[in-house]
Design a protein around this motif. Structure first.
Motif, PDB file in Angstrom:
ATOM      1  N   ARG A  47     -63.614 162.811  16.898  1.00 41.20           N
ATOM      2  CA  ARG A  47     -64.943 162.792  16.285  1.00 41.20           C
ATOM      3  C   ARG A  47     -65.739 164.064  16.532  1.00 41.20           C
ATOM      4  O   ARG A  47     -66.487 164.489  15.673  1.00 41.20           O
ATOM      5  N   TRP A  48     -65.613 164.714  17.686  1.00 38.59           N
ATOM      6  CA  TRP A  48     -66.419 165.906  17.940  1.00 38.59           C
ATOM      7  C   TRP A  48     -66.020 167.085  17.063  1.00 38.59           C
ATOM      8  O   TRP A  48     -66.906 167.785  16.547  1.00 38.59           O
ATOM      9  N   PRO A  49     -64.742 167.358  16.843  1.00 37.07           N
ATOM     10  CA  PRO A  49     -64.438 168.414  15.868  1.00 37.07           C
ATOM     11  C   PRO A  49     -64.969 168.103  14.473  1.00 37.07           C
ATOM     12  O   PRO A  49     -65.410 169.003  13.754  1.00 37.07           O
ATOM     13  N   VAL A  50     -64.965 166.833  14.080  1.00 36.53           N
ATOM     14  CA  VAL A  50     -65.497 166.458  12.767  1.00 36.53           C
ATOM     15  C   VAL A  50     -67.017 166.654  12.726  1.00 36.53           C
ATOM     16  O   VAL A  50     -67.568 167.146  11.747  1.00 36.53           O
ATOM     17  N   ARG A  84     -71.662 170.009  10.926  1.00 40.00           N
ATOM     18  CA  ARG A  84     -72.806 170.873  11.234  1.00 40.00           C
ATOM     19  C   ARG A  84     -72.607 172.272  10.674  1.00 40.00           C
ATOM     20  O   ARG A  84     -73.538 172.878  10.144  1.00 40.00           O
ATOM     21  N   TRP A  85     -71.374 172.797  10.800  1.00 36.99           N
ATOM     22  CA  TRP A  85     -71.080 174.128  10.296  1.00 36.99           C
ATOM     23  C   TRP A  85     -71.217 174.177   8.774  1.00 36.99           C
ATOM     24  O   TRP A  85     -71.789 175.131   8.235  1.00 36.99           O
ATOM     25  N   LEU A  99     -51.227 157.294  20.012  1.00 34.98           N
ATOM     26  CA  LEU A  99     -50.931 157.040  21.422  1.00 34.98           C
ATOM     27  C   LEU A  99     -51.030 158.322  22.238  1.00 34.98           C
ATOM     28  O   LEU A  99     -51.649 158.345  23.306  1.00 34.98           O
ATOM     29  N   VAL A 100     -50.449 159.404  21.744  1.00 28.92           N
ATOM     30  CA  VAL A 100     -50.522 160.693  22.448  1.00 28.92           C
ATOM     31  C   VAL A 100     -51.963 161.174  22.526  1.00 28.92           C
ATOM     32  O   VAL A 100     -52.398 161.700  23.564  1.00 28.92           O
ATOM     33  N   ALA A 101     -52.730 161.002  21.460  1.00 32.75           N
ATOM     34  CA  ALA A 101     -54.128 161.416  21.465  1.00 32.75           C
ATOM     35  C   ALA A 101     -54.925 160.669  22.529  1.00 32.75           C
ATOM     36  O   ALA A 101     -55.751 161.261  23.234  1.00 32.75           O
ATOM     37  N   ASN A 102     -54.675 159.387  22.679  1.00 33.89           N
ATOM     38  CA  ASN A 102     -55.387 158.614  23.697  1.00 33.89           C
ATOM     39  C   ASN A 102     -54.950 158.981  25.106  1.00 33.89           C
ATOM     40  O   ASN A 102     -55.775 159.012  26.023  1.00 33.89           O
ATOM     41  N   ILE A 103     -53.673 159.260  25.296  1.00 28.49           N
ATOM     42  CA  ILE A 103     -53.207 159.702  26.611  1.00 28.49           C
ATOM     43  C   ILE A 103     -53.814 161.058  26.969  1.00 28.49           C
ATOM     44  O   ILE A 103     -54.260 161.275  28.090  1.00 28.49           O
ATOM     45  N   LEU A 104     -53.851 161.982  26.002  1.00 24.44           N
ATOM     46  CA  LEU A 104     -54.460 163.291  26.255  1.00 24.44           C
ATOM     47  C   LEU A 104     -55.946 163.178  26.555  1.00 24.44           C
ATOM     48  O   LEU A 104     -56.495 163.968  27.324  1.00 24.44           O
ATOM     49  N   ALA A 105     -56.613 162.216  25.948  1.00 28.44           N
ATOM     50  CA  ALA A 105     -58.043 162.031  26.194  1.00 28.44           C
ATOM     51  C   ALA A 105     -58.314 161.560  27.616  1.00 28.44           C
ATOM     52  O   ALA A 105     -59.394 161.800  28.153  1.00 28.44           O
ATOM     53  N   MET A 106     -57.340 160.907  28.234  1.00 29.48           N
ATOM     54  CA  MET A 106     -57.527 160.404  29.598  1.00 29.48           C
ATOM     55  C   MET A 106     -57.207 161.441  30.669  1.00 29.48           C
ATOM     56  O   MET A 106     -57.508 161.221  31.831  1.00 29.48           O
ATOM     57  N   THR A 107     -56.597 162.552  30.283  1.00 30.81           N
ATOM     58  CA  THR A 107     -56.239 163.576  31.264  1.00 30.81           C
ATOM     59  C   THR A 107     -57.405 164.541  31.466  1.00 30.81           C
ATOM     60  O   THR A 107     -58.189 164.780  30.548  1.00 30.81           O
ATOM     61  N   PRO A 108     -57.517 165.124  32.659  1.00 28.04           N
ATOM     62  CA  PRO A 108     -58.587 166.102  32.877  1.00 28.04           C
ATOM     63  C   PRO A 108     -58.307 167.403  32.121  1.00 28.04           C
ATOM     64  O   PRO A 108     -57.151 167.764  31.890  1.00 28.04           O
ATOM     65  N   SER A 109     -59.384 168.079  31.740  1.00 30.08           N
ATOM     66  CA  SER A 109     -59.245 169.312  30.973  1.00 30.08           C
ATOM     67  C   SER A 109     -60.385 170.261  31.328  1.00 30.08           C
ATOM     68  O   SER A 109     -61.534 169.842  31.461  1.00 30.08           O
ATOM     69  N   ARG A 110     -60.069 171.548  31.435  1.00 35.25           N
ATOM     70  CA  ARG A 110     -61.101 172.543  31.743  1.00 35.25           C
ATOM     71  C   ARG A 110     -61.894 172.972  30.512  1.00 35.25           C
ATOM     72  O   ARG A 110     -63.020 173.416  30.636  1.00 35.25           O
ATOM     73  N   ASP A 111     -61.278 172.884  29.342  1.00 38.83           N
ATOM     74  CA  ASP A 111     -61.957 173.335  28.119  1.00 38.83           C
ATOM     75  C   ASP A 111     -62.488 172.175  27.282  1.00 38.83           C
ATOM     76  O   ASP A 111     -62.667 172.306  26.079  1.00 38.83           O
ATOM     77  N   PHE A 112     -62.753 171.051  27.934  1.00 45.63           N
ATOM     78  CA  PHE A 112     -63.297 169.865  27.270  1.00 45.63           C
ATOM     79  C   PHE A 112     -62.399 169.377  26.135  1.00 45.63           C
ATOM     80  O   PHE A 112     -62.877 168.933  25.100  1.00 45.63           O
ATOM     81  N   HIS A 113     -61.090 169.522  26.286  1.00 46.09           N
ATOM     82  CA  HIS A 113     -60.067 169.002  25.374  1.00 46.09           C
ATOM     83  C   HIS A 113     -60.007 169.711  24.028  1.00 46.09           C
ATOM     84  O   HIS A 113     -59.400 169.186  23.096  1.00 46.09           O
ATOM     85  N   TRP A 114     -60.610 170.881  23.889  1.00 41.11           N
ATOM     86  CA  TRP A 114     -60.571 171.549  22.591  1.00 41.11           C
ATOM     87  C   TRP A 114     -59.172 172.028  22.246  1.00 41.11           C
ATOM     88  O   TRP A 114     -58.762 171.962  21.088  1.00 41.11           O
TER      89      TRP A 114
END
Length: 87
Positions: free
Chosen positions: A67-70, A75-76, A14-29
């Protein structure tokens, strides 16, 4: 009766989904790093209480949210595997 570990996993999602909906300058990293740091012990706790199969299901759910960190980790690892010298 629902266990504490599954409750924590649901709260994490739930917290992860709420954080995904908020704006972020560093693309949520920064949020992703915090979620990974908190999520790994939760996955271990779920696996401890409910077994490895349920733990793997919770891990798969976390990987789908993050998914993007994974993808970048894959890739790394692929790049690191190509740079090792042949023996």
């Amino acid at each position: 009766m629902i266990s504490l570990s599954l409750t924590l996993a649901c709260v994490w999602a739930l917290v992860a989904n709420i954080l995904a909906m908020t704006p972020s300058r560093d693309f949520h990293w920064r949020n992703a790093y915090i979620l990974i740091t908190v999520g790994i012990p939760i996955v271990g706790f779920v696996a401890y209480q409910h077994g490895p199969w349920v733990g793997m299901l919770v891990l798969a759910g976390g990987c789908s949210v993050l998914r993007w960190p994974v993808i970048y980790l894959g890739r790394w690892l692929r790049r690191a595997g190509r740079n090792t010298p042949a023996e």
